[in-house]
Scaffold this active site. Structure first.
Site, PDB file in Angstrom:
ATOM      1  N   ASN A  10       0.869  -1.170   0.000  1.00 36.64           N
ATOM      2  CA  ASN A  10       0.000   0.000   0.000  1.00 36.64           C
ATOM      3  C   ASN A  10       0.909   1.224   0.000  1.00 36.64           C
ATOM      4  O   ASN A  10       1.501   1.550   1.029  1.00 36.64           O
ATOM      5  CB  ASN A  10      -0.893  -0.029   1.246  1.00 36.64           C
ATOM      6  N   LYS A  12       0.093   4.208  -0.199  1.00 39.69           N
ATOM      7  CA  LYS A  12      -0.568   5.372   0.397  1.00 39.69           C
ATOM      8  C   LYS A  12      -0.360   6.592  -0.518  1.00 39.69           C
ATOM      9  O   LYS A  12      -0.364   6.426  -1.736  1.00 39.69           O
ATOM     10  CB  LYS A  12      -0.061   5.583   1.827  1.00 39.69           C
ATOM     11  N   HIS A  90      -9.509   1.076   4.849  1.00 37.44           N
ATOM     12  CA  HIS A  90      -8.244   1.247   5.579  1.00 37.44           C
ATOM     13  C   HIS A  90      -8.481   2.200   6.753  1.00 37.44           C
ATOM     14  O   HIS A  90      -9.265   3.136   6.643  1.00 37.44           O
ATOM     15  CB  HIS A  90      -7.170   1.806   4.633  1.00 37.44           C
ATOM     16  N   GLU A  92      -6.847   4.582   7.833  1.00 36.93           N
ATOM     17  CA  GLU A  92      -6.605   5.999   7.517  1.00 36.93           C
ATOM     18  C   GLU A  92      -7.808   6.614   6.805  1.00 36.93           C
ATOM     19  O   GLU A  92      -8.106   7.796   6.980  1.00 36.93           O
ATOM     20  CB  GLU A  92      -5.309   6.128   6.680  1.00 36.93           C
ATOM     21  N   GLU A 160      -5.353  -5.096  10.385  1.00 35.83           N
ATOM     22  CA  GLU A 160      -4.340  -4.075  10.649  1.00 35.83           C
ATOM     23  C   GLU A 160      -4.656  -3.378  11.966  1.00 35.83           C
ATOM     24  O   GLU A 160      -5.508  -2.471  12.005  1.00 35.83           O
ATOM     25  CB  GLU A 160      -4.326  -3.029   9.528  1.00 35.83           C
ATOM     26  N   GLY A 166       2.663   2.003  10.982  1.00 34.22           N
ATOM     27  CA  GLY A 166       3.675   3.049  10.908  1.00 34.22           C
ATOM     28  C   GLY A 166       4.387   3.343  12.220  1.00 34.22           C
ATOM     29  O   GLY A 166       5.069   4.362  12.344  1.00 34.22           O
ATOM     30  N   SER A 206       3.485  -2.358  10.348  1.00 35.53           N
ATOM     31  CA  SER A 206       4.924  -2.458  10.657  1.00 35.53           C
ATOM     32  C   SER A 206       5.547  -3.791  10.248  1.00 35.53           C
ATOM     33  O   SER A 206       6.437  -4.295  10.931  1.00 35.53           O
ATOM     34  CB  SER A 206       5.170  -2.174  12.149  1.00 35.53           C
TER      35      SER A 206
HETATM   36  P1  13P Z   1       3.102   0.231   7.705  1.00 36.25           P
HETATM   37  O1  13P Z   1       3.590  -1.049   7.064  1.00 36.25           O
HETATM   38  O2  13P Z   1       3.851   1.439   7.249  1.00 36.25           O
HETATM   39  O3  13P Z   1       3.001   0.105   9.192  1.00 36.25           O
HETATM   40  O4  13P Z   1       1.607   0.468   7.170  1.00 36.25           O
HETATM   41  C1  13P Z   1       0.699  -0.580   7.221  1.00 36.25           C
HETATM   42  C2  13P Z   1      -0.495  -0.210   6.447  1.00 36.25           C
HETATM   43  O5  13P Z   1      -1.237   0.678   6.826  1.00 36.25           O
HETATM   44  C3  13P Z   1      -0.735  -0.928   5.189  1.00 36.25           C
HETATM   45  O6  13P Z   1      -2.004  -0.677   4.712  1.00 36.25           O
END
Ligand code: 13P
Length: 244
Positions: A10, A12, A90, A92, A160, A166, A206
């Site tokens: 992803n 983002k 997601h 976010e 997740e 992150g 992560s």
């Molecule tokens: P990270 O791997 O940066 O923690 O992000 C995970 C994520 O949100 C994947 O959709």
């Protein structure tokens, strides 16, 4: 039948046209991996990245096919641009854009109608984990975010934990196992054993080359949804190589 692992990146809100070289490097170095690979760049790049050996996905879609929704993009448009899949719900999007489970379910229906595989995300916050309500939260999200009609081909579930995204923090392996086993049993209750056994359940939050092997060995973990580490070919490749 064993489920083939899926490693999904992803990106983002990262990536410009020049990022095509990153996809080409991943494809060249890791294209023959034992797992399926999906890369979800910003929608602006889908058309530029289409057509190679790596599946391409969007990161969100509207539930309508077209109409007066300034700034939104429909599942049909993602498919038209060359997408094979779309990430939906997601955390976010849920946090930044107020997406509810009901909205995610409508988006998932739209994705299926457009022929896209939906990667539906669920996960508890740190407060929910501390309060011991993780499984309640995940259960409610699964019930309300996934519409009827799921199959092993049109649905992937991504677990997740919001607090692991992150942050460099990941749950204990036993906690990942508990949630993934729970998701599998919820899918079985709702869609029956054959479908539940075919749907891949990814872990996200992560994931790095250094922890991927351990995570992939956990019961009912069928791959990973990778954020930060998907932006470097070597790191993403290390995770891909761990998925056997
Ligand atoms: P990270 O791997 O940066 O923690 O992000 C995970 C994520 O949100 C994947 O959709």
């Amino acid at each position: 039948m064993a489920r083939k692992k899926l490693v999904a990146g992803n990106w983002k809100m990262n990536g410009l046209l020049a990022s095509k070289s990153l996809l080409l490097e991943i494809s060249r170095e890791y294209g023959n991996a034992a797992c399926d690979i999906l890369v979800c760049p910003p929608a602006t790049l889908i058309n530029a990245l289409r057509g190679g050996t790596i599946a391409i996905g969007g990161q969100d879609c509207h539930w309508n096919e077209s109409g007066a929704h300034t700034g939104d993009i429909s599942a049909a448009m993602l498919a038209d641009a060359g997408a094979d899949a779309v990430i939906l719900g997601h955390s976010e999007r849920r946090t930044d854009h107020g997406e509810t489970d009901e909205m995610v379910a409508k988006k998932t229906e739209a994705a299926w109608k457009a022929g896209l595989m939906a990667v539906v995300c669920v996960g508890e916050t740190g407060d929910e984990r501390d309060a011991g309500t993780t499984l309640d939260r995940i259960g409610a999200q699964l019930d309300a975010s996934i519409p009827d009609g799921a199959t092993g081909k049109n649905l992937v579930v991504a677990y997740e934990p919001v607090w692991a995204i992150g942050t460099g923090r990941i749950p204990e392996m036993s906690d990942i196992a508990e949630v993934h086993d729970f998701i599998r049993s919820k899918l079985k209750d709702r869609f029956g054993g054959d479908t539940a056994e075919a749907v891949r359940v990814l872990y996200g939050g992560s994931v790095k080359p250094g922890n991927a092997e351990e995570i992939f060995a956990v019961s009912n973990v069928d791959g990973a949804l990778v954020g930060g580490a998907s932006l470097k070919a070597e790191d993403f490749g290390g995770i891909i190589s761990a998925a056997k």
